[in-house]
Design an enzyme around this catalytic site. Structure first.
Site, mmCIF file in Angstrom:
data_model
loop_
_atom_site.group_PDB
_atom_site.id
_atom_site.type_symbol
_atom_site.label_atom_id
_atom_site.label_comp_id
_atom_site.label_asym_id
_atom_site.label_seq_id
_atom_site.Cartn_x
_atom_site.Cartn_y
_atom_site.Cartn_z
ATOM 1 N N ARG A 255 0.852 -1.182 0.000
ATOM 2 C CA ARG A 255 0.000 0.000 0.000
ATOM 3 C C ARG A 255 0.891 1.238 0.000
ATOM 4 N NH1 ARG A 255 -3.395 -2.705 -1.587
ATOM 5 N NH2 ARG A 255 -5.522 -3.062 -0.802
ATOM 6 N N GLU A 284 -4.247 6.712 -5.373
ATOM 7 C CA GLU A 284 -4.176 6.027 -6.660
ATOM 8 C C GLU A 284 -5.383 6.410 -7.504
ATOM 9 O OE1 GLU A 284 -3.766 1.815 -6.095
ATOM 10 O OE2 GLU A 284 -1.649 1.996 -5.564
ATOM 11 N N HIS A 303 0.164 -0.374 -10.002
ATOM 12 C CA HIS A 303 -0.551 -1.331 -9.156
ATOM 13 C C HIS A 303 -0.906 -2.585 -9.953
ATOM 14 C CE1 HIS A 303 -3.120 -1.557 -5.259
ATOM 15 N NE2 HIS A 303 -2.714 -2.762 -5.625
#
Length: 337
Positions: A255, A284, A303
């Site tokens: 994260r 994000e 990601h």
């Protein structure tokens, strides 16, 4: 007198369960949500949205909510009076307001025990480590621009063999990373709330449990595989980043908010840290103002750890199977709140 034959009683219709699938656009949106919806049995009515705010009526009527990195706030929970479960289609669950869910008595589950993401997250971790060690991004960019960069890059090229890998969080994903590190002849140290036990440490080549600060002082590569919560937010802040060797690399596939991103940019710009490989950001997608986008010696990916074709199938199956099990009266798995 003859009696007319009695017809069989009409069966009661099976109750319909309303499922709201919230799949954030940056992890596939409606396309991924449609594939997930197709896994449910016919008695479930599945509505796919990209934000829990998108369809107030569907939120109001939802009995079950599956979220793929789509935020679920206290307001969303308050607007769903029939809600009985929030299922995260991910290992992380920091995007759900756990306190609000707890107050409402709504369980929140992730897919932690399924191991659905562990292979690809481990592979992405090593992809970033190798890209940094071998300077793949600057080497590629230079060659595309007709620049034979070998003399310039040679002093920065390193090997993984013989280096110490520090793993922050030796859970399922951390163990997958550790197993791969053994194939590269790396020494393993790890940190977490408690040691994993002598058998696991022996299986991982004699991995040693250290405090976080000692791990940072020791490791050549540091990789994060911890959950994000109040205790771990900015776990690597400026003070802790200063403990790292100037030749060390930081990898984050967990994260973004586990690291103070400005402090990391400071360290990279000052040359007190050799490099960073990042697959996650806060927020994000990252904004153009994120300094790490222009910091020296970084390798960035959007990601992608955990979203291969194979992984997405495993994630969807794990999330849906837990929800269907709940509908069939089975105990829930992976309750995080």
């Amino acid at each position: 007198m003859t009696t007319a034959p009695q017809s069989a009683p009409t069966p009661e219709p099976h109750p319909v369960t309303n499922v709201l699938a919230v799949v954030s656009p940056h992890v596939g949106g409606r396309t991924a949500g449609a594939a997930l919806a197709g896994l449910f049995p016919g008695q479930a009515r599945v509505t796919v949205v990209e934000s829990a705010d998108e369809d107030p009526a569907a939120l109001r009527d939802a009995h079950l909510l599956i979220t793929g990195l789509g935020p679920v706030t206290a307001d969303h929970l308050a607007a769903a009076p029939h809600l009985e479960l929030v299922q995260c289609a991910s290992h992380g669950f920091d995007y759900v307001d756990l306190d609000a869910a707890r107050e409402r008595g709504i369980p929140v589950c992730n897919i932690g025990s399924s191991g659905a993401e562990k292979q690809n997250v481990a592979e992405q971790t090593f992809a970033l480590m190798l890209a940094l060690a071998k300077q793949l991004v600057p080497a590629h960019t230079a060659l595309v621009e007709a620049d034979w960069a070998l003399p310039r890059l040679q002093q920065s090229l390193t090997e993984l063999s013989g280096k110490t890998l520090g793993i922050i969080g030796l859970g399922q994903i951390g163990e997958e990373v550790a197993r791969r590190a053994l194939a590269f002849d790396m020494t393993l140290v790890y940190t977490g709330p408690k040691p994993v036990g002598p058998e696991t440490e022996a299986r991982l080549g004699g991995a040693r449990h250290l405090s976080l600060d000692d791990l940072l002082r020791t490791a050549d590569y540091v990789t994060l595989h911890a959950p994000l919560n109040d205790r771990t937010r900015h776990l690597l802040d400026a003070e802790r980043l200063a403990l790292l060797k100037p030749t060390a690399f930081v990898i984050n596939t967990a994260r973004g908010a586990l690291i103070d991103q400005d402090a990391l940019a400071d360290a990279l710009e000052a040359g007190t840290l050799a490099g960073a490989g990042l697959d996650v950001f806060d927020p994000e997608p990252p904004t153009a103002a994120l300094r790490l986008l222009k910091a020296p010696n970084v390798v960035l990916s959007p990601h992608v750890a955990g979203v291969t074709r194979e992984t997405l199938v495993r994630i969807a199956l794990a999330a849906v199977q837990n929800v269907i099990g709940h509908l069939e009266g089975e105990p829930l798995r992976d309750i995080v709140s």
